[in-house]
Motif scaffolding. Structure first.
Motif, PDB file in Angstrom:
ATOM      1  N   LEU A  98       0.821  -1.207   0.000  1.00  0.00           N
ATOM      2  CA  LEU A  98       0.000   0.000   0.000  1.00  0.00           C
ATOM      3  C   LEU A  98       0.857   1.260   0.000  1.00  0.00           C
ATOM      4  CD1 LEU A  98      -2.785  -1.061   2.531  1.00  0.00           C
ATOM      5  CD2 LEU A  98      -2.958  -0.923   0.039  1.00  0.00           C
ATOM      6  N   ALA A  99       1.960   1.234   0.765  1.00  0.00           N
ATOM      7  CA  ALA A  99       2.852   2.400   0.802  1.00  0.00           C
ATOM      8  C   ALA A  99       3.465   2.662  -0.562  1.00  0.00           C
ATOM      9  CB  ALA A  99       3.945   2.184   1.847  1.00  0.00           C
ATOM     10  N   LEU A 100       3.898   1.622  -1.255  1.00  0.00           N
ATOM     11  CA  LEU A 100       4.507   1.788  -2.570  1.00  0.00           C
ATOM     12  C   LEU A 100       3.486   2.282  -3.592  1.00  0.00           C
ATOM     13  CD1 LEU A 100       6.760  -1.370  -2.581  1.00  0.00           C
ATOM     14  CD2 LEU A 100       7.570   0.968  -2.885  1.00  0.00           C
ATOM     15  N   LEU A 101       2.236   1.882  -3.445  1.00  0.00           N
ATOM     16  CA  LEU A 101       1.207   2.309  -4.390  1.00  0.00           C
ATOM     17  C   LEU A 101       0.850   3.783  -4.220  1.00  0.00           C
ATOM     18  CD1 LEU A 101      -1.218  -0.761  -4.373  1.00  0.00           C
ATOM     19  CD2 LEU A 101       0.259  -0.014  -6.248  1.00  0.00           C
ATOM     20  N   GLN A 102       0.928   4.288  -2.988  1.00  0.00           N
ATOM     21  CA  GLN A 102       0.475   5.656  -2.749  1.00  0.00           C
ATOM     22  C   GLN A 102       1.608   6.646  -2.506  1.00  0.00           C
ATOM     23  OE1 GLN A 102      -1.922   4.906   0.771  1.00  0.00           O
ATOM     24  NE2 GLN A 102      -0.349   5.772   2.113  1.00  0.00           N
ATOM     25  N   TYR A 103       2.840   6.162  -2.418  1.00  0.00           N
ATOM     26  CA  TYR A 103       3.951   7.046  -2.054  1.00  0.00           C
ATOM     27  C   TYR A 103       4.266   8.036  -3.174  1.00  0.00           C
ATOM     28  CZ  TYR A 103       8.512   8.677  -0.553  1.00  0.00           C
ATOM     29  OH  TYR A 103       9.566   9.475  -0.170  1.00  0.00           O
ATOM     30  N   LYS A 104       4.505   9.278  -2.776  1.00  0.00           N
ATOM     31  CA  LYS A 104       4.930  10.323  -3.708  1.00  0.00           C
ATOM     32  C   LYS A 104       6.376  10.682  -3.409  1.00  0.00           C
ATOM     33  CE  LYS A 104       0.304  12.319  -4.197  1.00  0.00           C
ATOM     34  NZ  LYS A 104      -0.541  13.533  -4.043  1.00  0.00           N
ATOM     35  N   PRO A 105       7.290  10.463  -4.359  1.00  0.00           N
ATOM     36  CA  PRO A 105       8.712  10.726  -4.114  1.00  0.00           C
ATOM     37  C   PRO A 105       8.969  12.163  -3.681  1.00  0.00           C
ATOM     38  CG  PRO A 105       8.421   9.490  -6.137  1.00  0.00           C
ATOM     39  CD  PRO A 105       7.054   9.920  -5.706  1.00  0.00           C
ATOM     40  N   ARG A 106       9.989  12.339  -2.846  1.00  0.00           N
ATOM     41  CA  ARG A 106      10.372  13.649  -2.324  1.00  0.00           C
ATOM     42  C   ARG A 106      11.739  14.047  -2.892  1.00  0.00           C
ATOM     43  NH1 ARG A 106       5.981  12.012  -0.330  1.00  0.00           N
ATOM     44  NH2 ARG A 106       5.261  12.554   1.773  1.00  0.00           N
ATOM     45  N   SER A 107      12.044  15.326  -2.763  1.00  0.00           N
ATOM     46  CA  SER A 107      13.388  15.818  -3.052  1.00  0.00           C
ATOM     47  C   SER A 107      14.057  16.173  -1.730  1.00  0.00           C
ATOM     48  CB  SER A 107      13.345  17.042  -3.968  1.00  0.00           C
ATOM     49  OG  SER A 107      12.880  16.693  -5.254  1.00  0.00           O
ATOM     50  N   LEU A 108      15.304  15.758  -1.578  1.00  0.00           N
ATOM     51  CA  LEU A 108      16.048  15.991  -0.340  1.00  0.00           C
ATOM     52  C   LEU A 108      17.372  16.664  -0.659  1.00  0.00           C
ATOM     53  CD1 LEU A 108      15.638  12.495   1.404  1.00  0.00           C
ATOM     54  CD2 LEU A 108      14.284  14.561   1.831  1.00  0.00           C
ATOM     55  N   GLN A 109      17.801  17.568   0.205  1.00  0.00           N
ATOM     56  CA  GLN A 109      19.149  18.119   0.152  1.00  0.00           C
ATOM     57  C   GLN A 109      19.967  17.442   1.235  1.00  0.00           C
ATOM     58  OE1 GLN A 109      18.940  22.415   0.413  1.00  0.00           O
ATOM     59  NE2 GLN A 109      18.695  22.625  -1.795  1.00  0.00           N
ATOM     60  N   VAL A 110      21.122  16.918   0.848  1.00  0.00           N
ATOM     61  CA  VAL A 110      21.977  16.211   1.799  1.00  0.00           C
ATOM     62  C   VAL A 110      23.396  16.766   1.738  1.00  0.00           C
ATOM     63  CG1 VAL A 110      20.591  14.105   1.625  1.00  0.00           C
ATOM     64  CG2 VAL A 110      22.614  14.370   0.171  1.00  0.00           C
ATOM     65  N   HIS A 111      24.069  16.718   2.869  1.00  0.00           N
ATOM     66  CA  HIS A 111      25.458  17.146   2.972  1.00  0.00           C
ATOM     67  C   HIS A 111      26.184  16.158   3.863  1.00  0.00           C
ATOM     68  CE1 HIS A 111      28.669  19.885   4.862  1.00  0.00           C
ATOM     69  NE2 HIS A 111      29.102  19.473   3.689  1.00  0.00           N
ATOM     70  N   LEU A 112      27.159  15.451   3.297  1.00  0.00           N
ATOM     71  CA  LEU A 112      27.944  14.459   4.032  1.00  0.00           C
ATOM     72  C   LEU A 112      29.180  15.107   4.632  1.00  0.00           C
ATOM     73  CD1 LEU A 112      27.897  11.427   1.555  1.00  0.00           C
ATOM     74  CD2 LEU A 112      26.292  11.952   3.383  1.00  0.00           C
ATOM     75  N   SER A 113      29.483  14.757   5.876  1.00  0.00           N
ATOM     76  CA  SER A 113      30.703  15.220   6.541  1.00  0.00           C
ATOM     77  C   SER A 113      31.485  14.012   7.034  1.00  0.00           C
ATOM     78  CB  SER A 113      30.360  16.121   7.735  1.00  0.00           C
ATOM     79  OG  SER A 113      29.636  17.257   7.318  1.00  0.00           O
TER      80      SER A 113
ATOM     81  N   LEU B  68      11.683   4.367  -7.643  1.00  0.00           N
ATOM     82  CA  LEU B  68      11.323   2.951  -7.551  1.00  0.00           C
ATOM     83  C   LEU B  68       9.879   2.810  -7.092  1.00  0.00           C
ATOM     84  CD1 LEU B  68      14.480   1.303  -5.919  1.00  0.00           C
ATOM     85  CD2 LEU B  68      13.970   1.672  -8.334  1.00  0.00           C
ATOM     86  N   GLY B  69       9.118   2.005  -7.811  1.00  0.00           N
ATOM     87  CA  GLY B  69       7.735   1.743  -7.459  1.00  0.00           C
ATOM     88  C   GLY B  69       7.528   0.290  -7.094  1.00  0.00           C
ATOM     89  N   LEU B  70       6.271  -0.104  -6.998  1.00  0.00           N
ATOM     90  CA  LEU B  70       5.948  -1.471  -6.595  1.00  0.00           C
ATOM     91  C   LEU B  70       6.538  -2.499  -7.544  1.00  0.00           C
ATOM     92  CD1 LEU B  70       4.443  -3.483  -4.817  1.00  0.00           C
ATOM     93  CD2 LEU B  70       2.378  -3.039  -6.177  1.00  0.00           C
ATOM     94  N   TRP B  71       6.429  -2.248  -8.857  1.00  0.00           N
ATOM     95  CA  TRP B  71       6.953  -3.210  -9.824  1.00  0.00           C
ATOM     96  C   TRP B  71       8.470  -3.356  -9.687  1.00  0.00           C
ATOM     97  CZ3 TRP B  71       5.692  -7.203 -12.456  1.00  0.00           C
ATOM     98  CH2 TRP B  71       6.494  -7.647 -13.523  1.00  0.00           C
ATOM     99  N   ASP B  72       9.153  -2.248  -9.429  1.00  0.00           N
ATOM    100  CA  ASP B  72      10.605  -2.313  -9.262  1.00  0.00           C
ATOM    101  C   ASP B  72      10.970  -3.173  -8.051  1.00  0.00           C
ATOM    102  OD1 ASP B  72      11.541  -0.360 -11.360  1.00  0.00           O
ATOM    103  OD2 ASP B  72      10.227   0.947 -10.210  1.00  0.00           O
ATOM    104  N   PHE B  73      10.262  -3.008  -6.948  1.00  0.00           N
ATOM    105  CA  PHE B  73      10.570  -3.808  -5.765  1.00  0.00           C
ATOM    106  C   PHE B  73      10.256  -5.286  -6.004  1.00  0.00           C
ATOM    107  CE2 PHE B  73      10.973   0.175  -3.540  1.00  0.00           C
ATOM    108  CZ  PHE B  73      11.823  -0.117  -2.494  1.00  0.00           C
ATOM    109  N   LEU B  74       9.192  -5.566  -6.747  1.00  0.00           N
ATOM    110  CA  LEU B  74       8.846  -6.959  -7.024  1.00  0.00           C
ATOM    111  C   LEU B  74       9.903  -7.632  -7.892  1.00  0.00           C
ATOM    112  CD1 LEU B  74       4.999  -6.677  -7.685  1.00  0.00           C
ATOM    113  CD2 LEU B  74       6.132  -7.644  -5.678  1.00  0.00           C
ATOM    114  N   THR B  75      10.433  -6.898  -8.864  1.00  0.00           N
ATOM    115  CA  THR B  75      11.383  -7.496  -9.802  1.00  0.00           C
ATOM    116  C   THR B  75      12.828  -7.417  -9.329  1.00  0.00           C
ATOM    117  OG1 THR B  75      11.481  -5.410 -11.032  1.00  0.00           O
ATOM    118  CG2 THR B  75       9.884  -7.059 -11.771  1.00  0.00           C
ATOM    119  N   LYS B  76      13.116  -6.524  -8.357  1.00  0.00           N
ATOM    120  CA  LYS B  76      14.500  -6.346  -7.913  1.00  0.00           C
ATOM    121  C   LYS B  76      14.706  -6.732  -6.455  1.00  0.00           C
ATOM    122  CE  LYS B  76      14.930  -2.493 -11.171  1.00  0.00           C
ATOM    123  NZ  LYS B  76      15.062  -1.030 -11.340  1.00  0.00           N
ATOM    124  N   ALA B  77      13.668  -7.253  -5.825  1.00  0.00           N
ATOM    125  CA  ALA B  77      13.771  -7.575  -4.400  1.00  0.00           C
ATOM    126  C   ALA B  77      14.869  -8.591  -4.127  1.00  0.00           C
ATOM    127  CB  ALA B  77      12.427  -8.094  -3.878  1.00  0.00           C
TER     128      ALA B  77
END
Length: 242
Positions: free
Chosen positions: A73-88, A143-152
């Motif tokens: 259900l989460a994969l079906l309804q999830y809307k991807p986000r944009s994130l800013q990251v900084h590694l130290s 990545l969506g539901l199909w990607d997780f099913l085929t790449k799990a």
């Protein structure tokens, strides 16, 4: 929570494991900003994994099937986000350096930890070790539901090198994460400019109606939405008796 330590016992051997610390800002506006610090022994993530935990928590009556259905259900309804990251504190030969901040677009999940497994036995951090003084990370994008099913099977084995949308991050000692309204390219910056960029990203997270702060989970426990987080490793902070 706070760093844990075991009671001393002369009959037991002490093992010092690393622990992760995350200082988070949970807010929908600058006026009602709320900050707290949490700790994790294994792994934490933002994105679809956290939403799967939230949904499965509402389906506990289904027993062991709850997490599977919650993930679907989460994969079906999830809307991807944009994130800013900084590694130290990323390794560079004999030196430890900081990377330039960057924006990750279409993030399905960002996973951070000092152990390998996430979700339902997915080995997304195959090189992670619980006592090496580093945190490992991986970002899943588009990545969506199909990607997780085929790449799990690849995610479960840890042999996902070359899989589109799955990218391991350099090992690091600290990471700053902010919500981003839209993907942008950030130039190389001084330390002061990095701080200013992070604050600007946080301001965008507060003010932009298009920017929805991602949901987070820590060691499998749903935490809600955070607009910014500072994650760092605490070497040897978790003392275990074995």
């Amino acid at each position: 929570g706070r760093p844990m330590s075991a009671l001393s016992d002369p009959q037991q051997q002490q093992q010092d494991n690393d622990q992760g610390s995350v200082a988070c800002e949970r807010s929908s506006s600058a006026e009602d900003a709320e900050s707290k610090t949490c700790y994790f022994a294994n792994i934490m993530s933002c994105g679809v994994g956290a939403e799967a935990n939230q949904i499965s928590g509402q389906l506990k009556a289904l027993g062991g099937f709850a997490y599977i259905l919650g993930s679907v259900l989460a994969l079906l309804q999830y809307k991807p986000r944009s994130l800013q990251v900084h590694l130290s504190g990323t390794p560079n030969g004999d030196h430890v350096v900081s990377s330039n901040p960057q924006t990750l677009d279409n993030v399905t999940a960002l996973v951070i930890g000092n152990c390998s497994f996430w979700g339902a036995g997915l080995r997304v951090l195959p090189e992670a070790k619980c006592s090496d003084g580093w945190l490992d990370g991986v970002v899943l994008q588009r990545l969506g539901l199909w990607d997780f099913l085929t790449k799990a099977h690849l995610l479960r084995s840890g042999n996902y090198q070359g899989v589109a949308g799955v990218n391991a991050l350099p090992r690091f000692q600290a990471m700053h994460i902010c919500s981003a309204a839209a993907p942008t390219s950030l130039p190389a910056a001084t330390a002061d400019a990095v701080v200013m960029a992070a604050e600007a990203a946080a301001d965008v997270a507060h003010s932009s109606p298009q920017c929805v702060c991602p949901c987070w989970e820590i060691d499998g426990e749903y935490q809600g939405s955070w607009c910014a987080a500072n994650v760092e490793v605490l070497p040897g902070a978790l003392q275990l008796c074995v």
